[in-house]
Design a protein around this motif. Structure first.
Motif, PDB file in Angstrom:
ATOM      1  N   GLU A 111       7.874  18.702   2.860  1.00  0.00           N
ATOM      2  CA  GLU A 111       7.251  17.905   1.805  1.00  0.00           C
ATOM      3  C   GLU A 111       7.826  16.490   1.761  1.00  0.00           C
ATOM      4  OE1 GLU A 111       4.636  16.934  -1.112  1.00  0.00           O
ATOM      5  OE2 GLU A 111       4.705  18.800   0.054  1.00  0.00           O
ATOM      6  N   VAL A 112       9.157  16.357   1.865  1.00  0.00           N
ATOM      7  CA  VAL A 112       9.775  15.024   1.838  1.00  0.00           C
ATOM      8  C   VAL A 112       9.374  14.237   3.070  1.00  0.00           C
ATOM      9  CG1 VAL A 112      11.974  13.799   1.859  1.00  0.00           C
ATOM     10  CG2 VAL A 112      11.690  15.792   0.399  1.00  0.00           C
ATOM     11  N   HIS A 113       9.364  14.885   4.223  1.00  0.00           N
ATOM     12  CA  HIS A 113       8.973  14.200   5.460  1.00  0.00           C
ATOM     13  C   HIS A 113       7.556  13.657   5.356  1.00  0.00           C
ATOM     14  CE1 HIS A 113       7.199  14.109   9.539  1.00  0.00           C
ATOM     15  NE2 HIS A 113       8.377  13.625   9.895  1.00  0.00           N
ATOM     16  N   ASN A 114       6.627  14.489   4.898  1.00  0.00           N
ATOM     17  CA  ASN A 114       5.237  14.047   4.778  1.00  0.00           C
ATOM     18  C   ASN A 114       5.061  12.973   3.717  1.00  0.00           C
ATOM     19  OD1 ASN A 114       4.502  15.797   6.789  1.00  0.00           O
ATOM     20  ND2 ASN A 114       3.679  17.361   5.419  1.00  0.00           N
ATOM     21  N   ALA A 115       5.801  13.100   2.594  1.00  0.00           N
ATOM     22  CA  ALA A 115       5.691  12.103   1.530  1.00  0.00           C
ATOM     23  C   ALA A 115       6.177  10.734   2.013  1.00  0.00           C
ATOM     24  CB  ALA A 115       6.496  12.548   0.311  1.00  0.00           C
ATOM     25  N   ILE A 116       7.294  10.704   2.738  1.00  0.00           N
ATOM     26  CA  ILE A 116       7.803   9.433   3.263  1.00  0.00           C
ATOM     27  C   ILE A 116       6.856   8.880   4.315  1.00  0.00           C
ATOM     28  CG2 ILE A 116       9.691   8.381   4.584  1.00  0.00           C
ATOM     29  CD1 ILE A 116      11.606  10.268   3.189  1.00  0.00           C
ATOM     30  N   TYR A 117       6.314   9.761   5.148  1.00  0.00           N
ATOM     31  CA  TYR A 117       5.378   9.311   6.180  1.00  0.00           C
ATOM     32  C   TYR A 117       4.132   8.680   5.566  1.00  0.00           C
ATOM     33  CZ  TYR A 117       2.588   9.375  10.445  1.00  0.00           C
ATOM     34  OH  TYR A 117       1.808   9.010  11.520  1.00  0.00           O
ATOM     35  N   ASP A 118       3.665   9.218   4.434  1.00  0.00           N
ATOM     36  CA  ASP A 118       2.493   8.651   3.772  1.00  0.00           C
ATOM     37  C   ASP A 118       2.779   7.304   3.122  1.00  0.00           C
ATOM     38  OD1 ASP A 118       1.084  10.895   4.515  1.00  0.00           O
ATOM     39  OD2 ASP A 118       1.350  11.920   2.591  1.00  0.00           O
ATOM     40  N   GLU A 119       4.040   7.044   2.788  1.00  0.00           N
ATOM     41  CA  GLU A 119       4.382   5.824   2.064  1.00  0.00           C
ATOM     42  C   GLU A 119       4.886   4.685   2.962  1.00  0.00           C
ATOM     43  OE1 GLU A 119       4.086   5.223  -1.245  1.00  0.00           O
ATOM     44  OE2 GLU A 119       3.179   7.207  -1.558  1.00  0.00           O
ATOM     45  N   ARG A 120       5.448   5.020   4.123  1.00  0.00           N
ATOM     46  CA  ARG A 120       6.215   4.002   4.843  1.00  0.00           C
ATOM     47  C   ARG A 120       5.362   2.926   5.495  1.00  0.00           C
ATOM     48  NH1 ARG A 120       8.651   7.287  10.053  1.00  0.00           N
ATOM     49  NH2 ARG A 120       6.681   7.715  11.124  1.00  0.00           N
TER      50      ARG A 120
END
Length: 298
Positions: free
Chosen positions: A176-185
């Motif tokens: 979840e954290v990996h995907n959330a950061i990937y969506d924001e970066r």
């Protein structure tokens, strides 16, 4: 002479105050909040709140109905089980196993999972891609099935259950954290911060992390509900917390043989489990909506 302020000064409420105002507008969220606060207090002070010791047996009150029944007694508010043990005392003492240990497992899994997920999300190339595909394979297996496999290898005990549940929840937080950061970066505000030359730690902690808190709240809520259900399910199957520990899932399993004779032995622990999980989900969803609303207005 008293100083009078003739200028209007608008003060924005603090972030926590804004979240509370949003929650206060939803009566279900407020009820869930107060129930969970009461449940946590009962769990913490359970050794002093139980009317009787959870394993104390009363030979003169076996299968005593609850106090609101015609055959019930006020000294046993929720009645007794087939061994003459007070059901209320066992439910209160069981909150340590059914709520306290899941909270501890989720806390450990969140710390480890968020740390690894942040490292993977801020990284690029083969490392991030390999970890993401590996987690997709692990998350395709139900969490309870993974916990059953681990318990089958290690054996049924409270320590092994805690280890299994924590190990199962860590990949969920990482993913979840990996995907959330990937969506924001790749968004504009992250690109602007990167052009300013900020460090990777500053980028994560000050720029990206505040914008993914709503997803983390939802994941934590889901993880806590999963942990409570998995511990109860393992106890129900006889692979988790072992008797005579008053864990709610173990109490449900023991009451199967007496369900028609003494239905309160199954209804009351099941009701405690149901209301706890429902309150967690309602409060978690309300907090997520409040954080998302605050981010949208800012």
């Amino acid at each position: 002479m008293q100083n009078a302020n003739i200028y209007f000064q608008h003060r924005e409420p603090s972030p926590l105050r804004q979240i509370w105002l949003h929650l206060n507008a939803n009566p279900f969220a407020v009820a869930a909040f107060y129930f969970l606060c009461a449940a946590l207090l009962i769990m913490i002070f359970s050794p002093w709140l139980v009317p009787y010791a959870p394993d104390s047996q009363f030979a003169d009150a076996i299968l005593q109905p609850p106090s609101w029944s015609d055959q019930g007694e006020i000294r046993f508010l929720f009645g007794t089980d087939d061994l003459g043990r007070d059901v209320l005392s066992r439910i209160i003492a069981g909150s340590v196993y059914s709520l306290g240990y899941p909270l501890l497992a989720v806390l450990i899994a969140a710390v480890i999972g968020i740390s690894i997920g942040a490292w993977a999300g801020m990284s690029r190339g083969v490392q991030s891609s390999t970890l993401n595909h590996f987690l997709d394979v692990i998350l395709s297996i139900p969490s309870l099935l993974l916990a059953l496999v681990i318990i089958a290898i290690l054996g049924p005990s409270l320590l092994n259950v805690m280890f299994a549940i924590t190990l199962v929840l860590i990949p969920q937080f990482i993913h979840e954290v990996h995907n959330a950061i990937y969506d924001e970066r790749y968004k504009e505000y992250v690109t602007a911060s990167r052009l300013n030359g900020v460090s990777r730690w500053y980028m994560f902690s000050r720029v990206i992390f505040p914008n993914i808190t709503s997803r983390l709240v939802m994941q934590t809520t889901f993880a806590l509900s999963t942990a409570i259900l998995d511990i109860a399910a393992l106890g129900f199957l006889g692979l988790g917390v072992q008797a005579p520990a008053p864990e709610w899932g173990t109490m449900l399993a023991r009451s199967l043989d007496q369900v028609y004779v003494s239905p309160w032995m199954m209804i009351l622990p099941g009701l405690a489990l149901f209301i706890t999980i429902l309150s967690i989900n309602i409060l978690g969803d309300s907090v997520r909506a409040a954080i998302a609303e605050r981010v949208r207005q800012s």
